[in-house]
Design a protein around this motif. Structure first.
Motif, PDB file in Angstrom:
ATOM      1  N   LYS A  58      11.065  20.411  75.978  1.00 23.25           N
ATOM      2  CA  LYS A  58      11.624  19.096  75.689  1.00 23.25           C
ATOM      3  C   LYS A  58      10.496  18.085  75.543  1.00 23.25           C
ATOM      4  N   LYS A  59      10.519  17.302  74.462  1.00 23.89           N
ATOM      5  CA  LYS A  59       9.448  16.329  74.213  1.00 23.89           C
ATOM      6  C   LYS A  59       9.746  14.979  74.852  1.00 23.89           C
ATOM      7  N   SER A  60      11.009  14.534  74.771  1.00 26.79           N
ATOM      8  CA  SER A  60      11.370  13.231  75.334  1.00 26.79           C
ATOM      9  C   SER A  60      12.857  13.244  75.635  1.00 26.79           C
ATOM     10  N   THR A  61      13.395  12.087  75.954  1.00 30.26           N
ATOM     11  CA  THR A  61      14.821  12.001  76.287  1.00 30.26           C
ATOM     12  C   THR A  61      15.688  11.760  75.052  1.00 30.26           C
ATOM     13  N   LYS A  62      15.080  11.708  73.867  1.00 33.33           N
ATOM     14  CA  LYS A  62      15.838  11.475  72.650  1.00 33.33           C
ATOM     15  C   LYS A  62      16.570  12.744  72.204  1.00 33.33           C
ATOM     16  N   GLU A  63      17.639  12.534  71.438  1.00 40.86           N
ATOM     17  CA  GLU A  63      18.404  13.676  70.919  1.00 40.86           C
ATOM     18  C   GLU A  63      17.558  14.490  69.946  1.00 40.86           C
ATOM     19  N   ASN A  64      17.723  15.827  70.001  1.00 43.50           N
ATOM     20  CA  ASN A  64      16.970  16.765  69.160  1.00 43.50           C
ATOM     21  C   ASN A  64      15.466  16.710  69.398  1.00 43.50           C
ATOM     22  N   SER A  65      15.073  16.220  70.556  1.00 45.82           N
ATOM     23  CA  SER A  65      13.636  16.098  70.844  1.00 45.82           C
ATOM     24  C   SER A  65      13.155  17.304  71.640  1.00 45.82           C
ATOM     25  N   PHE A  66      13.207  18.483  71.028  1.00 46.19           N
ATOM     26  CA  PHE A  66      12.734  19.684  71.700  1.00 46.19           C
ATOM     27  C   PHE A  66      11.958  20.546  70.717  1.00 46.19           C
ATOM     28  N   LEU A  67      11.084  21.371  71.255  1.00 43.52           N
ATOM     29  CA  LEU A  67      10.295  22.293  70.450  1.00 43.52           C
ATOM     30  C   LEU A  67      10.734  23.716  70.760  1.00 43.52           C
ATOM     31  N   LEU A  68      10.852  24.527  69.733  1.00 40.95           N
ATOM     32  CA  LEU A  68      11.161  25.943  69.894  1.00 40.95           C
ATOM     33  C   LEU A  68      10.017  26.743  69.296  1.00 40.95           C
ATOM     34  N   SER A  69       9.428  27.618  70.098  1.00 45.19           N
ATOM     35  CA  SER A  69       8.294  28.402  69.624  1.00 45.19           C
ATOM     36  C   SER A  69       8.385  29.817  70.173  1.00 45.19           C
ATOM     37  N   PRO A  70       7.717  30.791  69.548  1.00 43.36           N
ATOM     38  CA  PRO A  70       7.705  32.159  70.090  1.00 43.36           C
ATOM     39  C   PRO A  70       7.094  32.191  71.488  1.00 43.36           C
ATOM     40  N   LYS A  71       7.597  33.097  72.290  1.00 45.75           N
ATOM     41  CA  LYS A  71       7.147  33.193  73.684  1.00 45.75           C
ATOM     42  C   LYS A  71       5.663  33.513  73.780  1.00 45.75           C
ATOM     43  N   ASP A  72       5.195  34.505  73.053  1.00 46.50           N
ATOM     44  CA  ASP A  72       3.801  34.942  73.110  1.00 46.50           C
ATOM     45  C   ASP A  72       3.240  34.955  71.689  1.00 46.50           C
ATOM     46  N   GLN A  73       2.660  33.836  71.276  1.00 44.16           N
ATOM     47  CA  GLN A  73       2.172  33.724  69.901  1.00 44.16           C
ATOM     48  C   GLN A  73       1.045  34.710  69.611  1.00 44.16           C
ATOM     49  N   LYS A  74       0.187  34.926  70.593  1.00 43.75           N
ATOM     50  CA  LYS A  74      -0.934  35.845  70.396  1.00 43.75           C
ATOM     51  C   LYS A  74      -0.432  37.255  70.111  1.00 43.75           C
ATOM     52  N   LYS A  75       0.568  37.683  70.867  1.00 39.02           N
ATOM     53  CA  LYS A  75       1.113  39.021  70.681  1.00 39.02           C
ATOM     54  C   LYS A  75       1.795  39.146  69.313  1.00 39.02           C
ATOM     55  N   VAL A  76       2.520  38.094  68.911  1.00 43.42           N
ATOM     56  CA  VAL A  76       3.178  38.103  67.604  1.00 43.42           C
ATOM     57  C   VAL A  76       2.143  38.242  66.493  1.00 43.42           C
ATOM     58  N   TRP A  77       1.024  37.507  66.617  1.00 43.78           N
ATOM     59  CA  TRP A  77      -0.010  37.567  65.590  1.00 43.78           C
ATOM     60  C   TRP A  77      -0.676  38.943  65.530  1.00 43.78           C
ATOM     61  N   LEU A  78      -0.999  39.521  66.682  1.00 41.91           N
ATOM     62  CA  LEU A  78      -1.653  40.830  66.697  1.00 41.91           C
ATOM     63  C   LEU A  78      -0.748  41.909  66.111  1.00 41.91           C
ATOM     64  N   THR A  79       0.542  41.837  66.428  1.00 41.73           N
ATOM     65  CA  THR A  79       1.492  42.799  65.869  1.00 41.73           C
ATOM     66  C   THR A  79       1.617  42.623  64.358  1.00 41.73           C
ATOM     67  N   THR A  80       1.633  41.374  63.910  1.00 40.88           N
ATOM     68  CA  THR A  80       1.716  41.086  62.477  1.00 40.88           C
ATOM     69  C   THR A  80       0.485  41.611  61.742  1.00 40.88           C
ATOM     70  N   LYS A  81      -0.673  41.391  62.329  1.00 43.73           N
ATOM     71  CA  LYS A  81      -1.924  41.859  61.721  1.00 43.73           C
ATOM     72  C   LYS A  81      -1.950  43.384  61.612  1.00 43.73           C
ATOM     73  N   LYS A  82      -1.512  44.037  62.666  1.00 44.17           N
ATOM     74  CA  LYS A  82      -1.477  45.498  62.673  1.00 44.17           C
ATOM     75  C   LYS A  82      -0.497  46.018  61.623  1.00 44.17           C
ATOM     76  N   LYS A  83       0.650  45.356  61.492  1.00 42.58           N
ATOM     77  CA  LYS A  83       1.652  45.774  60.516  1.00 42.58           C
ATOM     78  C   LYS A  83       1.121  45.609  59.089  1.00 42.58           C
ATOM     79  N   PHE A  84       0.345  44.535  58.849  1.00 47.01           N
ATOM     80  CA  PHE A  84      -0.221  44.337  57.513  1.00 47.01           C
ATOM     81  C   PHE A  84      -1.217  45.453  57.185  1.00 47.01           C
ATOM     82  N   ARG A  85      -2.069  45.786  58.122  1.00 46.27           N
ATOM     83  CA  ARG A  85      -3.055  46.841  57.876  1.00 46.27           C
ATOM     84  C   ARG A  85      -2.377  48.168  57.556  1.00 46.27           C
ATOM     85  N   THR A  86      -1.356  48.497  58.337  1.00 44.09           N
ATOM     86  CA  THR A  86      -0.619  49.741  58.087  1.00 44.09           C
ATOM     87  C   THR A  86      -0.019  49.752  56.690  1.00 44.09           C
ATOM     88  N   SER A  87       0.630  48.639  56.321  1.00 48.17           N
ATOM     89  CA  SER A  87       1.249  48.527  55.012  1.00 48.17           C
ATOM     90  C   SER A  87       0.212  48.584  53.894  1.00 48.17           C
TER      91      SER A  87
END
Length: 582
Positions: free
Chosen positions: A336-365
């Motif tokens: 939550k960023k502030s008390t305003k409506e729609n004032s929240f951020l949604l992001s992946p839990k582990d960005q580093k892990k998502v990136w490493l998996t994505t990189k590995k998938k690209f190499r395989t492909s």
């Protein structure tokens, strides 16, 4: 059948005669078709048989084997496999025999409409037309209105492995008014599963084997018992929740619809002191007042003790709702960023892990010279994280990585030949092996609004609006006349699903149930002689007279009755290699 059971359950009437639906041949055939859509249909059980094996058997033998499981004449067994969890540990799954899976689906077809009539609208796990994305959207939308209080983020220790089957049977009696003893005994028999591979492990009545068909719905039945206790305290029921949303939000249009939307979100804002939002055994409690949420936590711990469950204190947290708090749930970080409506951020839990998996998938492909593998993967990532407000970091990271490959020298000359960057919609895109990889366009197509999801997820669980009771009678007659519909009688297993999908004969536009069963035949859209198969996608139910017209070699317009739709007839004649009717 579903409509009858669903409506009866809404009124909290007793269910005393369910066994007749379970053992019905049409229910068994429908269960076979449902199992045929499962990804694990070709995974063999302890007996080594998969879905493909049973298709080679006569349909009477298949039905007889399934009934033997339903009647308890054969014991259920499973082989154990382990799959990795997100936290690095292994999850144990019990893979049962294919006949046991179909038998469990027969029971689920009857059980699901009964319990869905009562389930909490804020429960999202293992339910039809509900998913994790909706759960995250619901939490984010709910939290934007809460500026103080606490969140109880709870994790249960081995929930599936500690639920007692006898406790679940009791909940079905108490909360869902199921008193058919033969039906309840059948559930217990089918869930009494011994592990025989890779070692012998006798079942002792504790645990719902993960990987089974009935396990998830029975797990929801167990947890629903606590939701009932909580909702009784809050005065929240299905009637004052779902009925309000249906009448105020979804039926009205124009200005009234807009007013209904505003009223709906205000209702979420001021509804209850403490509420539960759950996905399977993962849930959070949101409370405005400290005393209220502490009382509910104590009540929950007492409920766990009563039912032999335990809270994992290492992963359970009590989070203060402040201006910049953060909650991690179902692979998302909700901040939550502030008390305003729609004032929240949604992001992946582990960005580093998502990136490493994505990189590995690209190499395989890339090394397989099939970039479609990577495009399919990245489409799935963007679809799952379609709610995120900052997934662009991943796109930028991928593009930076590809630029590095393109400008590299020496041994990487192959990259410069195969990877080219181009412009698409004034954005940078890449062309890999003559295949366009436009990440920004993919992102624009996948992005969704939390409010759009919120207005969808509160619709009623809708049993099939087809008259199943009439279909049972119709199907029984159809099976009786199966010798008249062609040489391959095993195609009958697809008939219930074909009726549900098409509902009407495409050539006459008449409902199947208005026709006599012996007047309906199975048509192969692409004939066997021209390379067609007996697969479900190649089959169609058509009226006998229309079936003859499809295959008649020299057909003129004079020979076609008025009730036949000409363009549809020509479509199927063309697939059979015949001249269209003019």
């Amino acid at each position: 059948m579903e409509i009858i059971l669903f409506n009866k359950s809404l009124k909290y009437e007793r269910h005393n005669h369910l066994w007749q639906y379970v053992i019905n041949d049409v229910n068994i055939l429908t269960a076979i078709k449902i199992i045929s859509r499962n990804k694990g249909k070709d995974t063999p059980g302890p007996d080594g048989l998969s879905y493909k094996n049973i298709l080679n058997n006569n349909i009477e033998i298949v039905i007889k084997e399934i009934k033997a499981r339903l009647l308890g004449k054969k014991q259920c067994y499973a082989r154990q496999v382990e799959i990795p969890k997100a936290n690095g540990k292994m999850r144990k799954l019990g893979i049962t025999n294919i006949y046991d899976r179909i038998a469990q689906q027969c029971v689920r077809n009857v059980l699901e409409p009964i319990v869905e009539a009562h389930f909490n609208p804020e429960s999202f796990g293992f339910r039809r037309d509900r998913n994790a994305l909706q759960c995250v959207a619901y939490i984010a939308t709910s939290l934007q209105f809460v500026n103080e209080g606490k969140i109880y983020d709870c994790d249960l220790s081995n929930y599936f492995d500690t639920v007692g089957i006898d406790k679940v049977i009791d909940k079905l009696k108490i909360n869902h008014k199921i008193f058919d003893l033969e039906f309840l005994k059948c559930i217990k028999r089918l869930m009494w599963i011994d592990i025989i591979n890779p070692f012998n492990e006798a079942y002792n009545g504790i645990g719902l084997r993960q990987g089974t068909i009935l396990g998830p719905i029975l797990a929801n039945v167990m947890f629903h018992d606590f939701e009932i206790k909580l909702n009784n305290i809050n005065g929240f029921t299905r009637k004052n929740g779902r009925d309000f949303i249906k009448s105020t939000v979804f039926i009205n249009y124009g200005r009234a619809y807009k007013k209904g939307k505003e009223f709906y979100f205000n209702w979420i804002k001021n509804r209850r002191a403490v509420r539960i939002i759950r996905y399977a055994d993962d849930f959070i409690l949101i409370g405005r007042g400290y005393d209220d949420i502490y009382d509910i936590i104590m009540m929950f711990e007492d409920w766990c003790k009563e039912n032999g469950l335990s809270v994992n204190n290492d992963k359970t947290k009590l989070i203060n709702i402040t201006k910049d708090f953060k909650l991690t749930f179902l692979g998302y970080n909700i901040k939550k960023k502030s008390t305003k409506e729609n004032s929240f951020l949604l992001s992946p839990k582990d960005q580093k892990k998502v990136w490493l998996t994505t990189k590995k998938k690209f190499r395989t492909s890339y090394y397989k010279k099939d970039i479609s593998i990577f495009i399919s993967y990245i489409s799935g990532i963007m679809e799952y994280y379609s709610l995120t407000t900052n997934i662009t970091w991943l796109i930028s990271r991928i593009q930076k990585y590809l630029f590095t490959l393109v400008v590299s020298r020496g041994k990487r000359k192959d990259y410069r030949k195969r990877i080219k960057y181009v412009k698409s919609n004034d954005r940078v895109a890449f062309e890999i092996d003559n295949t366009l990889l436009d990440l920004w366009t993919m992102r624009e197509k996948s992005i969704v609004s939390t409010k759009d999801i919120m207005l969808e997820i509160n619709k009623f669980w809708d049993p099939n609006n087809f008259d199943d009771f009439s279909m049972v009678s119709w199907m029984n007659n159809f099976i009786t006349n199966r010798n008249k519909i062609g040489r391959n009688s095993s195609n009958i297993i697809y008939v219930p699903s074909l009726i549900r999908q098409f509902k009407k004969d495409p050539l006459t536009n008449q409902p199947y149930l208005n026709e006599m069963p012996n007047n309906i035949e199975i048509h192969h859209i692409k004939p066997i002689s021209k390379g067609g198969t007996n697969e479900y996608t190649n089959l169609l139910l058509v009226r006998k007279e229309a079936h003859k017209l499809i295959h008649y070699p020299n057909l003129s317009i004079k020979d076609v009755p008025n009730y036949i739709i000409i363009n549809k007839l020509n479509k199927y004649r063309k697939l059979c290699g015949l001249e269209p009717v003019k």
